[in-house]
Motif scaffolding. Structure first.
Motif, short mmCIF file in Angstrom:
data_model
loop_
_atom_site.label_atom_id
_atom_site.label_comp_id
_atom_site.label_asym_id
_atom_site.label_seq_id
_atom_site.Cartn_x
_atom_site.Cartn_y
_atom_site.Cartn_z
N LEU A 268 0.85 -1.18 0.00
CA LEU A 268 0.00 0.00 0.00
C LEU A 268 0.89 1.23 0.00
O LEU A 268 1.74 1.39 0.89
CB LEU A 268 -0.91 -0.01 1.23
CG LEU A 268 -2.12 0.93 1.19
CD1 LEU A 268 -3.01 0.61 -0.01
CD2 LEU A 268 -2.92 0.80 2.48
N GLU A 271 -1.55 5.11 1.13
CA GLU A 271 -3.01 5.06 1.11
C GLU A 271 -3.62 5.59 -0.19
O GLU A 271 -4.82 5.82 -0.26
CB GLU A 271 -3.60 5.87 2.29
CG GLU A 271 -3.11 5.44 3.66
CD GLU A 271 -3.60 4.04 4.02
OE1 GLU A 271 -4.69 3.66 3.54
OE2 GLU A 271 -2.89 3.35 4.77
N ARG A 272 -2.79 5.77 -1.20
CA ARG A 272 -3.28 6.34 -2.46
C ARG A 272 -3.21 5.34 -3.61
O ARG A 272 -3.85 5.54 -4.65
CB ARG A 272 -2.48 7.59 -2.83
CG ARG A 272 -2.59 8.69 -1.79
CD ARG A 272 -1.74 9.88 -2.15
NE ARG A 272 -2.16 10.48 -3.40
CZ ARG A 272 -1.55 11.52 -3.96
NH1 ARG A 272 -0.48 12.04 -3.39
NH2 ARG A 272 -2.00 12.02 -5.09
N VAL A 296 -6.25 4.06 -5.31
CA VAL A 296 -7.12 3.73 -4.18
C VAL A 296 -7.93 4.96 -3.77
O VAL A 296 -7.36 6.05 -3.63
CB VAL A 296 -6.30 3.22 -2.97
CG1 VAL A 296 -7.18 3.07 -1.74
CG2 VAL A 296 -5.62 1.91 -3.31
N GLU A 297 -9.22 4.79 -3.63
CA GLU A 297 -10.09 5.82 -3.07
C GLU A 297 -10.77 5.22 -1.85
O GLU A 297 -11.67 4.38 -1.99
CB GLU A 297 -11.12 6.29 -4.09
CG GLU A 297 -10.51 6.99 -5.30
CD GLU A 297 -11.56 7.50 -6.26
OE1 GLU A 297 -12.74 7.63 -5.85
OE2 GLU A 297 -11.22 7.77 -7.43
N ALA A 298 -10.34 5.62 -0.68
CA ALA A 298 -10.77 4.96 0.56
C ALA A 298 -12.28 5.01 0.75
O ALA A 298 -12.88 4.06 1.27
CB ALA A 298 -10.07 5.61 1.75
N ASP A 299 -12.91 6.10 0.32
CA ASP A 299 -14.35 6.24 0.56
C ASP A 299 -15.20 5.73 -0.60
O ASP A 299 -16.42 5.83 -0.56
CB ASP A 299 -14.69 7.71 0.83
CG ASP A 299 -14.24 8.62 -0.30
OD1 ASP A 299 -13.33 8.22 -1.06
OD2 ASP A 299 -14.78 9.74 -0.41
N ARG A 300 -14.56 5.18 -1.64
CA ARG A 300 -15.31 4.67 -2.80
C ARG A 300 -14.70 3.33 -3.20
O ARG A 300 -13.89 3.24 -4.12
CB ARG A 300 -15.27 5.67 -3.96
CG ARG A 300 -15.72 7.07 -3.55
CD ARG A 300 -15.74 8.03 -4.72
NE ARG A 300 -16.87 7.80 -5.59
CZ ARG A 300 -17.18 8.58 -6.62
NH1 ARG A 300 -16.42 9.62 -6.91
NH2 ARG A 300 -18.22 8.31 -7.38
N GLN A 301 -15.13 2.29 -2.50
CA GLN A 301 -14.51 0.97 -2.64
C GLN A 301 -14.74 0.33 -4.00
O GLN A 301 -13.97 -0.55 -4.41
CB GLN A 301 -15.04 0.04 -1.55
CG GLN A 301 -14.66 0.46 -0.15
CD GLN A 301 -15.33 -0.40 0.89
OE1 GLN A 301 -16.45 -0.87 0.69
NE2 GLN A 301 -14.66 -0.60 2.02
N SER A 307 -9.07 0.07 -4.92
CA SER A 307 -10.00 0.00 -3.80
C SER A 307 -10.75 -1.33 -3.78
O SER A 307 -10.98 -1.92 -2.71
CB SER A 307 -11.00 1.16 -3.88
OG SER A 307 -10.34 2.41 -3.81
N LEU A 310 -8.51 -4.14 -2.45
CA LEU A 310 -8.41 -4.12 -0.99
C LEU A 310 -9.70 -4.62 -0.33
O LEU A 310 -9.66 -5.25 0.73
CB LEU A 310 -8.10 -2.69 -0.51
CG LEU A 310 -6.72 -2.15 -0.93
CD1 LEU A 310 -6.55 -0.72 -0.44
CD2 LEU A 310 -5.60 -3.04 -0.38
N ARG A 314 -9.95 -7.87 2.19
CA ARG A 314 -10.57 -7.84 3.51
C ARG A 314 -11.70 -8.87 3.63
O ARG A 314 -11.82 -9.54 4.66
CB ARG A 314 -11.11 -6.44 3.81
CG ARG A 314 -11.54 -6.27 5.26
CD ARG A 314 -12.05 -4.88 5.55
NE ARG A 314 -13.39 -4.67 5.04
CZ ARG A 314 -13.71 -3.84 4.08
NH1 ARG A 314 -12.75 -3.14 3.48
NH2 ARG A 314 -14.95 -3.70 3.66
#
Length: 579
Positions: A268, A271-272, A296-301, A307, A310, A314
């Motif tokens: 990772l 986080e981007r 990666v867009e943390a709020d738009r999986q 995203s 990831l 998980r």
């Protein structure tokens, strides 16, 4: 390859570049006199130096050998040794394949067989006509040209919408199970009795990997469904693979086999972005792996592949802890035979560890969502078509510039195998080409000529519109400001003076009059002395023939000539144009 010294049936053992293994035993096949030659050829094809280095490809070669020997065994007088093989036997194999599969698949099967024939040991033992036939090019030309297209934009959006809805349901389902498990571990006293009972079963599942089910009140036939429903609360199950892979294919544009071998290991980056090393088949050993960086867009999986990767990591993390797979894919499949086969891991496994050809039941998934093609028939769901569609959509987005459009292949490969024969990209390219031709024609026709040294770009849109509508016409041009002539006041000059006036503007609509003027000037030259004619019309002729008419295409001039206007010079005559 193993050749028993007692003359028994040979055995060919295969270990692929990815570590997958399989064993091919000739004892189960007829015609033992051919076994050693076919075993040798199979070993060459699937061995370290051969062209078939995956388990699936090796199994395909074995099936070719198996089908051919079984076919020969059914003949009234089958050949007993490879020296007795004839071209008619090879062509009979092609005909038999046509009875059970499409022409493209039949010809590919023949190609596979001929590749095996070409590596028989001792080629000089074979019939010469067979050797020539096997070496002859063109057996699979049709098979290579006939390719299945991608999906239309509507079909692709329908598939992605259905897959996305299922992915969201899978995510929310497991999130709900994880939330109940967390509350059970943190504050069990805050739960109801039913929730504590469910939480206790989830805790045991999370700790041991084994599904905990209360079978009270259930019949034996209901046990598998109850077990399956319980497992789904914390684990990804077999049925989830179809939408997860379909969405990954549409989002990434990667080949199905590459997606099936997604590794769990990754890096990772701030986080981007996430860096993942992919297996890229068909590139040879030296180029079989490549590292990609997905945003990666943390709020738009579900927006970017990074995203989504990831999210997959998980969702299947708990199952991976029990299956010990190195793949990101890990599911619970502990019902029935799966429970027995994978008892040591509690039913958890990497679904593509043993082989990539696991049945995903994509057709059933598409049917459940009511997906239909543009022809109204049930949609034929294939991950390879999703990959091809991603290629074509990217090509459209970059205007067909192949170096920019390629996702996973060279520009040449993208064109030859994904874009050239696709009907949707062909239709799009035809529309683009038609629009380009029309635009070029409009541009060619939009000739605007300012005379007297003035600049055409300085003409206002309002004045240009008036000129195009004919509101500013003189005899063979438009006058942008007749009230303010270069000599002052309202213009009272000869119409021929327009050709050296900065207020004059020439458009295509004036071309018939301009050609008529040129004809009139030629006729006048026949009647006058050359010097007299040059003094009278020389400046007009020079501007007309050098600065105006060459600006129009031959097609435009030919169309204007068909109007056959006649323009008497008397109409243009008046005060002489300034020298």
């Amino acid at each position: 390859m193993e050749f028993p010294v007692d003359g028994g049936a040979p055995v060919v053992r295969f270990t692929g570049e990815d570590g997958r293994e399989c064993v091919f035993r000739f004892a189960e096949l007829p015609l033992p006199g051919m076994h050693r030659d076919f075993a040798h050829a199979l070993g060459v094809r699937i061995g370290p130096g051969g062209g078939r280095r995956t388990q699936r490809a090796a199994s395909g070669q074995w099936q070719t050998v198996k089908r051919f020997l079984l076919l020969l065994d059914q003949l009234p007088v089958p050949p007993q040794r490879v020296e007795e093989l004839r071209v008619r036997h090879l062509e009979r194999y092609l005909m038999s394949r046509r009875e059970t599969c499409l022409e493209t698949s039949a010809r590919r099967s023949l190609q596979d067989l001929l590749r095996i024939v070409r590596v028989f040991p001792g080629q000089d033992r074979l019939d010469g006509v067979v050797v020539d036939y096997a070496a002859r090019p063109g057996h699979g030309v049709d098979a290579q040209q006939a390719v299945r297209p991608g999906y239309s934009d509507r079909e692709f959006q329908a598939v992605m919408t259905a897959a996305r809805s299922d992915v969201v349901a899978i995510r929310d389902r497991i999130a709900a199970g994880e939330d109940l498990l967390r509350r059970f571990l943190d504050t069990p006293e805050a739960l109801s009795a039913a929730e504590r009972e469910r939480g206790a079963r989830l805790e045991a599942m999370a700790r041991t990997g084994r599904v905990q089910v209360d079978y009270g009140g259930l019949t034996v036939g209901e046990y598998p469904a109850a077990c399956y429903a319980q497992a789904r609360q914390l684990f990804v199950v077999d049925q989830d693979l179809a939408p997860l892979l379909a969405y990954a294919a549409g989002l990434s544009g990667r080949n199905p086999e590459t997606l099936k071998e997604l590794p769990a290991e990754h890096r990772l980056l701030e986080e981007r972005a996430v860096a993942v090393t992919l297996v890229k088949r068909r590139r040879g050993k030296a180029n079989s792996r490549t590292t990609v960086h997905w945003s990666v867009e943390a709020d738009r999986q579900l927006r970017t592949m990074g995203s989504f990767y990831l999210l997959l990591h998980r969702l299947m993390a708990r199952s991976r802890a029990f299956s010990s797979t190195s793949s990101v894919w890990s599911i619970w499949a502990g019902n029935g035979r799966g429970g027995v086969r994978h008892a040591a891991t509690g039913g958890h496994l990497g679904p593509f560890d043993a082989e990539l050809a696991r049945k995903l039941k994509l057709g059933q998934w598409a049917e459940r969502h009511g997906l239909v093609g543009d022809d109204g028939a049930p949609l034929q769901m294939m991950l390879t078509r999703m990959k091809k569609t991603a290629e074509t959509r990217t090509a459209k987005q970059v205007g067909g510039h192949l170096p920019s459009a390629r996702l996973t292949n060279t520009a040449e490969t993208s064109f030859a195998h994904y874009l050239r024969a696709d009907p949707f990209i062909t239709e799009w390219a035809a529309d683009v080409l038609t629009e380009a031709i029309n635009d070029a024609e409009r541009h060619a026709r939009a000739v605007v000529v300012r005379l007297g040294g003035a600049h055409a770009g300085a003409v206002s849109k309002r004045s240009l519109g008036q000129a195009e509508a004919g509101e500013l016409d003189t005899v063979a041009a438009s006058c942008l400001d007749i009230e303010r002539s270069p000599v002052g006041g309202r213009c009272r000059q000869s119409f021929l003076a327009c050709f050296v006036c900065p207020n004059a503007l020439v458009l295509e609509r004036h071309l018939p009059a301009l050609l008529a003027l040129a004809d009139a000037l030629r006729e006048d030259l026949e009647r006058r002395d050359v010097d007299q004619w040059a003094a009278r019309h020389g400046a007009t002729w020079t501007v007309l023939t050098r600065d105006i008419l060459p600006r129009f295409s031959s097609a435009q001039r030919a169309a204007a000539a068909r109007a056959r206007l006649v323009l008497p010079l008397d109409l243009l005559d008046g005060p002489k144009e300034p020298a």
